[in-house]
Design a protein around this motif. Sequence first.
Motif, PDB file in Angstrom:
ATOM      1  N   ILE B 118     -29.436  17.849  17.111  1.00 12.62           N
ATOM      2  CA  ILE B 118     -29.732  17.262  18.414  1.00 12.62           C
ATOM      3  C   ILE B 118     -29.695  18.405  19.438  1.00 12.62           C
ATOM      4  CG2 ILE B 118     -27.289  16.678  18.844  1.00 12.62           C
ATOM      5  CD1 ILE B 118     -28.263  14.227  20.417  1.00 12.62           C
ATOM      6  N   ARG B 119     -30.624  18.367  20.387  1.00 16.26           N
ATOM      7  CA  ARG B 119     -30.614  19.371  21.449  1.00 16.26           C
ATOM      8  C   ARG B 119     -30.313  18.656  22.748  1.00 16.26           C
ATOM      9  NH1 ARG B 119     -34.664  22.123  24.246  1.00 16.26           N
ATOM     10  NH2 ARG B 119     -36.260  20.888  23.195  1.00 16.26           N
ATOM     11  N   VAL B 120     -29.277  19.098  23.437  1.00 17.88           N
ATOM     12  CA  VAL B 120     -28.843  18.411  24.656  1.00 17.88           C
ATOM     13  C   VAL B 120     -28.645  19.417  25.776  1.00 17.88           C
ATOM     14  CG1 VAL B 120     -27.627  16.578  23.401  1.00 17.88           C
ATOM     15  CG2 VAL B 120     -26.374  18.637  24.074  1.00 17.88           C
ATOM     16  N   GLU B 121     -28.660  18.901  27.002  1.00 21.55           N
ATOM     17  CA  GLU B 121     -28.213  19.724  28.117  1.00 21.55           C
ATOM     18  C   GLU B 121     -26.688  19.791  28.035  1.00 21.55           C
ATOM     19  OE1 GLU B 121     -31.518  19.555  31.554  1.00 21.55           O
ATOM     20  OE2 GLU B 121     -30.255  17.765  31.453  1.00 21.55           O
ATOM     21  N   ALA B 122     -26.148  20.940  28.465  1.00 18.05           N
ATOM     22  CA  ALA B 122     -24.761  21.245  28.120  1.00 18.05           C
ATOM     23  C   ALA B 122     -23.723  20.479  28.934  1.00 18.05           C
ATOM     24  CB  ALA B 122     -24.514  22.744  28.256  1.00 18.05           C
ATOM     25  N   GLY B 123     -24.164  19.814  30.017  1.00 14.75           N
ATOM     26  CA  GLY B 123     -23.206  19.029  30.782  1.00 14.75           C
ATOM     27  C   GLY B 123     -22.942  17.663  30.177  1.00 14.75           C
ATOM     28  N   ARG B 124     -23.682  17.336  29.125  1.00 11.25           N
ATOM     29  CA  ARG B 124     -23.513  16.036  28.485  1.00 11.25           C
ATOM     30  C   ARG B 124     -22.112  15.947  27.876  1.00 11.25           C
ATOM     31  NH1 ARG B 124     -27.029  12.095  27.501  1.00 11.25           N
ATOM     32  NH2 ARG B 124     -26.426  10.556  25.935  1.00 11.25           N
ATOM     33  N   THR B 125     -21.519  14.752  27.938  1.00 15.82           N
ATOM     34  CA  THR B 125     -20.168  14.622  27.394  1.00 15.82           C
ATOM     35  C   THR B 125     -20.216  14.594  25.874  1.00 15.82           C
ATOM     36  OG1 THR B 125     -20.215  12.215  27.448  1.00 15.82           O
ATOM     37  CG2 THR B 125     -19.338  13.337  29.409  1.00 15.82           C
ATOM     38  N   ASN B 126     -19.133  15.033  25.283  1.00 17.90           N
ATOM     39  CA  ASN B 126     -19.022  15.114  23.827  1.00 17.90           C
ATOM     40  C   ASN B 126     -19.299  13.766  23.173  1.00 17.90           C
ATOM     41  OD1 ASN B 126     -17.226  14.575  21.403  1.00 17.90           O
ATOM     42  ND2 ASN B 126     -17.165  16.800  21.429  1.00 17.90           N
ATOM     43  N   LEU B 127     -18.624  12.727  23.645  1.00 14.83           N
ATOM     44  CA  LEU B 127     -18.757  11.424  22.987  1.00 14.83           C
ATOM     45  C   LEU B 127     -20.171  10.859  23.126  1.00 14.83           C
ATOM     46  CD1 LEU B 127     -17.001   9.502  21.335  1.00 14.83           C
ATOM     47  CD2 LEU B 127     -16.463   8.261  23.439  1.00 14.83           C
ATOM     48  N   SER B 128     -20.840  11.178  24.237  1.00 19.06           N
ATOM     49  CA  SER B 128     -22.180  10.629  24.435  1.00 19.06           C
ATOM     50  C   SER B 128     -23.220  11.351  23.577  1.00 19.06           C
ATOM     51  CB  SER B 128     -22.574  10.643  25.908  1.00 19.06           C
ATOM     52  OG  SER B 128     -22.850  11.957  26.331  1.00 19.06           O
ATOM     53  N   VAL B 129     -22.855  12.493  22.996  1.00 25.62           N
ATOM     54  CA  VAL B 129     -23.749  13.107  22.011  1.00 25.62           C
ATOM     55  C   VAL B 129     -23.770  12.222  20.764  1.00 25.62           C
ATOM     56  CG1 VAL B 129     -24.125  15.085  20.502  1.00 25.62           C
ATOM     57  CG2 VAL B 129     -23.426  15.448  22.868  1.00 25.62           C
ATOM     58  N   THR B 130     -22.588  11.858  20.298  1.00 25.56           N
ATOM     59  CA  THR B 130     -22.527  10.909  19.190  1.00 25.56           C
ATOM     60  C   THR B 130     -23.183   9.589  19.589  1.00 25.56           C
ATOM     61  OG1 THR B 130     -20.601  11.872  18.092  1.00 25.56           O
ATOM     62  CG2 THR B 130     -20.932   9.497  17.799  1.00 25.56           C
ATOM     63  N   GLY B 131     -22.945   9.181  20.834  1.00 28.13           N
ATOM     64  CA  GLY B 131     -23.520   7.923  21.318  1.00 28.13           C
ATOM     65  C   GLY B 131     -25.039   7.893  21.199  1.00 28.13           C
ATOM     66  N   ALA B 132     -25.661   9.064  21.325  1.00 29.59           N
ATOM     67  CA  ALA B 132     -27.129   9.119  21.280  1.00 29.59           C
ATOM     68  C   ALA B 132     -27.677   8.971  19.866  1.00 29.59           C
ATOM     69  CB  ALA B 132     -27.612  10.446  21.883  1.00 29.59           C
ATOM     70  N   VAL B 133     -26.829   9.162  18.858  1.00 33.55           N
ATOM     71  CA  VAL B 133     -27.346   9.149  17.479  1.00 33.55           C
ATOM     72  C   VAL B 133     -26.646   8.143  16.569  1.00 33.55           C
ATOM     73  CG1 VAL B 133     -28.163  11.539  17.564  1.00 33.55           C
ATOM     74  CG2 VAL B 133     -25.823  11.093  16.784  1.00 33.55           C
TER      75      VAL B 133
END
Lengths: 374, 476
Positions: B118-133
């Motif tokens: 996953i490629r994200v902007e770096a201000g995204r929260t850790n948990l919401s990275v998992t939330g996206a997938v």
Amino acid sequence: MRIESETDLAEAVKGANGPLRIKGGGTHDVGAPVVGEVLEVGIVGVTLYEPGALTLVVGAGTPLAEIEALLEDEGQRLAFEPMDHRVLLGTSGVPTIGGAVAANVSGPRRIQSGAARDFTLGARFVDGAGRVVKNGGRVMKNVTGYDLVKLMAGSWGTLGVLSEVSLKVQARPEVQASLVAEGLSPAQAVRKLSAALGSPFDVTGAAHLVGGRTQVRLEGLTGAVAYRTKALQDGPLAGFELVEGAASAALWAEVRDVAPFAGTDAAVWKVSVKPGDAPRLLDALGARVSDAVLDWGGGLMWLAVPDTGDCGAEVLRGEIAKLGGHATLVRARAETRAAVPVFQPEPTPIAALNRQIKAKFDPRGILNPGLMGV
Amino acid sequence: MQMPEPREDILARKDRIVSRLREVLPADAVIDDGIELKAYECDALSAYRCPPMCAVLPTSTAEVSAVMKICHAEGVPVVPRGSGTSLAGGALPTADSVILGVARLADVLEVDYANRFIRVEAGRTNLSVTGAVEADGFFYAPDPSSQLACAIAGNIAMNSGGAHCLKYGVTTNNLMGVKMVMADGEVIEIGGAHLDAGGLDLLGLVCGSEGQLGVVTEATLRILAKPEGARPVLIGFDSNVVAGACVSDIIKTGIVPVAIEFMDRPCIEATEAFTGAGYPDCEALLIIEVEGSEAEIDDQLSRIIAIAERHDPVEVRQSASPEQSAKIWLGRKSAFGAMGQINDYMCLDGTIPVSELPHVLGRIGELSDQYGLKVGNVFHAGDGNMHPLILYNANTPGELEKCEAMGADILKLCVEVGGCLTGEHGVGIEKRDLMGVQYTPEDLDMQMAVKDVFDPGWILNPAKVFPLDVSAARRG
């Protein structure tokens, strides 16, 4: 000269008045040919081994075979599965742990467990000015200061000469098994490997020999491996056949050491791309590629090409520039390696950083000069 | 904790610097009002506070670059900030600095299940990275306790870990690439969706460099398929020594639990009073979680319990339902809050070889008596990453200093037994002045030489990581 202690190593580097060719076990003659006095790191021996903490600290010149034997006695192993370059490169010599770390050599399990750089917890090294430097340590989690261990792993002795490394080791699994199919095209194979790697079944190897086998490995407790192989056969790997035990291990040794290319006179590229890009890259290279082995689900490509001209460097790197990734010319005649950049040329700002880092670590430019093109 | 004196010449140029920043950023992205700046005066190490000269909240890499160009030209220190959850003071400003917050860079840019990233902007929260997938059966593995709030940018800066890194590794093992703005505003990309470096491993160098080498604005992260299930077991012991030995035996067998958490008596008692989780009355307890199918979980847990039985546990509590699993985790997850209800606390995170656990816990007990400050221990035992919580009263004059002195003694002990000052929180200002305990001047010089390359003017987070006297000449 062969050096057997860190103190002597520091003295030798400090006293050097010309380029040094750093040598571990001498199995891995890669990169632009280096002219210089050979400095062989013979610092051997186990400083510390705590099986209950999964920790091993050893002299950088310690042979890998000795380490594997020691670990095996305790039911453990190196998780990153370093290849034996003698098979592919037709060299003699004894692979050492320092060489494996300095070249960040990782085998099929890299896709699941991580690379040599991920299992190197700490390092001691002598920089180009002869200063002894340590970084990291022997514990599994350590964020104290900058991670120079990662920088040393894969720097091929161009920034410093490793004297000691600390490693995280891994318990050997109870059993391993492979699921194998024949006759898939690269595109079909990569789709299958991707489906297996995207399953919850903890696949520890995913490879395809172009024109031959497609294979997926599972390791762990007996019951778990039986359950997972069946789940994969019932799902994404329908039609794949089960191979167990030593026969399974042999399949992975062949991929790890790129054995199909042994004894041929082709040049060999090692390419790292996004797994799904592998079939496209093979198409783009077409008939230039005489043989190919895909590991890491397709993300690691071993390509055999005729050792003529630039070995297809321009086409290959042109494609990679579009896709992302890198290509290293790991085997070719010395004349070829002197003419073709062995390591992927970096974009200008990255190349500038590399040059400046090299200048800080090796102000006189005497450690393996030119090997990485820096 | 000493910080450099703010530079008068920079403070005198505040108006010009702020107006230049306003020229390149949206109107609401530059904050220089004294009241609003209060929000940026500290991170989670709240004992130390200092409002910055101003704070900026850019919304794109191009804006971050524009900010860096201005700050570089003006010679202004820049303190990058993710979500401000650092326990080490990594985002503590100085009065002459610009806080560069990446909170508005929070988009998901690309999700690729076939290639598992996953490629994200770096201000995204850790948990919401998992939330996206997670709806598609994937997750991002590193799970710091602050994962609801903490940003990927901060995770990369500190090379954050979490309870589950015993199996999945820490940030550096799960980070594949970054887009980063250099100190002079140049934008570079390192790594990508492929594995490993083709040349020098600059990605490994950037991860854990505490915002001193560049400002990461985008990250490519490895995502993994979620396991079929997970289940914990709770095991109580009548001594720390025995619990420690049990951890070592489990690790040796080859079973890889996703987590082995350890709590000692003071911590058990505090959480029991706070949550009523129903933990056994014992000296030490382990919570061990394994993953897989139901049958695989049963298999692993029965092996773990067989090992534990050899160590005469006072209680083995298995979970028969998700509710019971949640109850087993309840006390552990509430431990920090429970300790915080008793008093203020300082959370350390030295790491030690697992074999040294009993000795180190014993010594911490002695130090606790010596300093007259209570300590609770709750930590990731599988990898030796300790989290002693030292209780003190911030309102009692001198108690913070006493607490810090005791913390320093514990961290020195960690290094003495073969461990390190910080396992996952980072050095920041908190452990900065102890770096000489772990590293020689040559070791530190080599690290600072790397910063010289990336940031010759030392404007990025300059007063962190290295003892001030050691970095003084470079900071100018």
